[in-house]
Design a protein around this motif. Structure first.
Motif, PDB file in Angstrom:
ATOM      1  N   UNK A  34       0.889  -1.392   0.082  1.00  8.38           N
ATOM      2  CA  UNK A  34       0.234  -0.143  -0.185  1.00  8.38           C
ATOM      3  C   UNK A  34       0.917   1.605   0.077  1.00  8.38           C
ATOM      4  N   UNK A  35       0.267   2.110  -0.435  1.00  6.23           N
ATOM      5  CA  UNK A  35       1.430   3.241  -0.608  1.00  6.23           C
ATOM      6  C   UNK A  35       0.194   4.614  -1.231  1.00  6.23           C
ATOM      7  N   UNK A  36       1.018   5.480  -0.659  1.00  5.31           N
ATOM      8  CA  UNK A  36       0.264   7.043  -0.563  1.00  5.31           C
ATOM      9  C   UNK A  36       0.701   7.745  -2.375  1.00  5.31           C
ATOM     10  N   UNK A  37       0.405   8.106  -2.973  1.00  8.60           N
ATOM     11  CA  UNK A  37       0.439   9.156  -4.437  1.00  8.60           C
ATOM     12  C   UNK A  37       0.445  10.840  -4.044  1.00  8.60           C
ATOM     13  N   UNK A  38       0.973  11.905  -4.346  1.00  8.95           N
ATOM     14  CA  UNK A  38      -0.113  12.986  -4.784  1.00  8.95           C
ATOM     15  C   UNK A  38       0.112  13.405  -5.908  1.00  8.95           C
ATOM     16  N   UNK A  45       1.852  13.392 -11.302  1.00 11.69           N
ATOM     17  CA  UNK A  45       1.324  12.971  -9.833  1.00 11.69           C
ATOM     18  C   UNK A  45       2.425  12.352  -9.151  1.00 11.69           C
ATOM     19  N   UNK A  46       3.378  11.808  -7.918  1.00 16.13           N
ATOM     20  CA  UNK A  46       4.366  11.861  -7.724  1.00 16.13           C
ATOM     21  C   UNK A  46       4.566  10.761  -5.853  1.00 16.13           C
ATOM     22  N   UNK A  47       5.312   9.702  -6.386  1.00 13.72           N
ATOM     23  CA  UNK A  47       4.901   8.592  -4.940  1.00 13.72           C
ATOM     24  C   UNK A  47       5.643   9.666  -3.709  1.00 13.72           C
ATOM     25  N   UNK A  48       4.791   9.699  -2.439  1.00 15.69           N
ATOM     26  CA  UNK A  48       5.229   9.795  -1.690  1.00 15.69           C
ATOM     27  C   UNK A  48       5.400   8.719  -0.282  1.00 15.69           C
ATOM     28  N   UNK A  49       4.993   8.340  -0.072  1.00 25.74           N
ATOM     29  CA  UNK A  49       5.922   6.982   0.710  1.00 25.74           C
ATOM     30  C   UNK A  49       4.480   5.401   0.496  1.00 25.74           C
ATOM     31  N   UNK A  50       5.597   3.917   0.674  1.00 25.29           N
ATOM     32  CA  UNK A  50       4.738   3.193   0.470  1.00 25.29           C
ATOM     33  C   UNK A  50       5.993   2.103   1.385  1.00 25.29           C
ATOM     34  N   UNK A  66       9.853  13.684   8.102  1.00 30.55           N
ATOM     35  CA  UNK A  66       7.860  14.698   8.167  1.00 30.55           C
ATOM     36  C   UNK A  66       7.127  13.445   8.425  1.00 30.55           C
ATOM     37  N   UNK A  67       7.016  12.454   6.958  1.00 25.10           N
ATOM     38  CA  UNK A  67       5.931  11.991   7.317  1.00 25.10           C
ATOM     39  C   UNK A  67       6.565  10.335   7.746  1.00 25.10           C
ATOM     40  N   UNK A  68       5.098   9.605   7.804  1.00 23.38           N
ATOM     41  CA  UNK A  68       5.209   9.045   8.590  1.00 23.38           C
ATOM     42  C   UNK A  68       4.119   7.763   8.267  1.00 23.38           C
ATOM     43  N   UNK A  69       4.669   6.371   7.542  1.00 19.19           N
ATOM     44  CA  UNK A  69       3.742   5.651   7.330  1.00 19.19           C
ATOM     45  C   UNK A  69       3.213   4.536   7.587  1.00 19.19           C
ATOM     46  N   UNK A  72      -2.241  -1.338   9.673  1.00 15.52           N
ATOM     47  CA  UNK A  72      -2.516  -1.585  10.786  1.00 15.52           C
ATOM     48  C   UNK A  72      -2.188  -3.225  10.835  1.00 15.52           C
ATOM     49  N   UNK A  73      -2.716  -3.544  12.140  1.00 10.79           N
ATOM     50  CA  UNK A  73      -2.374  -5.485  11.976  1.00 10.79           C
ATOM     51  C   UNK A  73      -2.442  -5.893  11.202  1.00 10.79           C
ATOM     52  N   UNK A  74      -3.679  -6.021  10.520  1.00  9.30           N
ATOM     53  CA  UNK A  74      -4.574  -6.585  10.140  1.00  9.30           C
ATOM     54  C   UNK A  74      -4.188  -6.652   8.852  1.00  9.30           C
ATOM     55  N   UNK A  75      -3.184  -5.506   8.541  1.00  5.60           N
ATOM     56  CA  UNK A  75      -2.523  -4.918   6.765  1.00  5.60           C
ATOM     57  C   UNK A  75      -3.679  -4.769   6.316  1.00  5.60           C
ATOM     58  N   UNK A  76      -4.786  -4.152   6.386  1.00  9.02           N
ATOM     59  CA  UNK A  76      -6.324  -3.982   5.331  1.00  9.02           C
ATOM     60  C   UNK A  76      -5.909  -2.308   5.354  1.00  9.02           C
ATOM     61  N   UNK A  77      -5.553  -1.729   6.144  1.00  6.99           N
ATOM     62  CA  UNK A  77      -5.218  -0.028   6.204  1.00  6.99           C
ATOM     63  C   UNK A  77      -4.603   0.619   6.574  1.00  6.99           C
ATOM     64  N   UNK A  78      -3.678   1.710   6.190  1.00  7.45           N
ATOM     65  CA  UNK A  78      -3.215   2.797   6.092  1.00  7.45           C
ATOM     66  C   UNK A  78      -3.070   3.645   6.199  1.00  7.45           C
ATOM     67  N   UNK A  79      -2.206   4.379   7.399  1.00  8.96           N
ATOM     68  CA  UNK A  79      -2.100   5.883   7.896  1.00  8.96           C
ATOM     69  C   UNK A  79      -1.196   6.312   7.208  1.00  8.96           C
ATOM     70  N   UNK A  80      -0.994   7.939   7.083  1.00  6.90           N
ATOM     71  CA  UNK A  80       0.193   8.817   6.752  1.00  6.90           C
ATOM     72  C   UNK A  80       0.462   9.973   7.666  1.00  6.90           C
TER      73      UNK A  80
END
Length: 123
Positions: A34-38, A45-50, A66-69, A72-80
């Motif tokens: 999973x990742x975030x682009x912006x 579009x540019x890569x932010x974190x994965x 500055x950013x932290x990805x 969750x333990x289940x692996x089905x959610x991601x936070x930035x």
């Protein structure tokens, strides 16, 4: 049909923090990567974190420290978690996923995209 549901974003002043969240739907879908682009205004579009299932992560140089990805333990959610936001961080942020190993910076690898959430940082 698998979807990514994003939340968070908004308008903040420079130096502030924001947290973006993204969950798979259905929650039984646990992608390898999973990742975030912006996409800043008028730019590509540019890569932010994965992050992979094992927790291995990779960041764009522009957001390191500055950013932290995280996932969750289940692996089905991601936070930035985005700290020390700057006006140049202003963009539409997209959560993306792919069911294969490896964090790549090309958006073409990711075939599942969220709807995008706006982050605006004022100076």
């Amino acid at each position: 049909q698998v979807q990514l549901v994003e939340s968070g974003g908004g308008l903040v002043q420079a130096g502030a923090s924001l947290r973006l969240s993204c969950a798979t739907s259905p929650r039984t879908f646990v992608p390898f990567t999973m990742a975030w682009f912006r996409q800043p205004p008028g730019k590509e579009q540019e890569f932010v974190a994965g992050i992979g299932r094992t927790g291995v992560s990779h960041y764009a140089d522009s957001v390191k420290g500055r950013f932290t990805i995280s996932r969750d333990n289940a692996g089905n959610a991601v936070n930035l978690q985005m700290n020390s936001l700057q006006p140049e961080d202003t963009a539409v942020y997209y959560c993306v996923a792919v069911d294969s190993v490896g964090i790549e910076v090309s958006p073409n690898k990711y075939h599942i995209w969220g709807q995008g959430t706006q982050v605006t940082v004022s100076s």
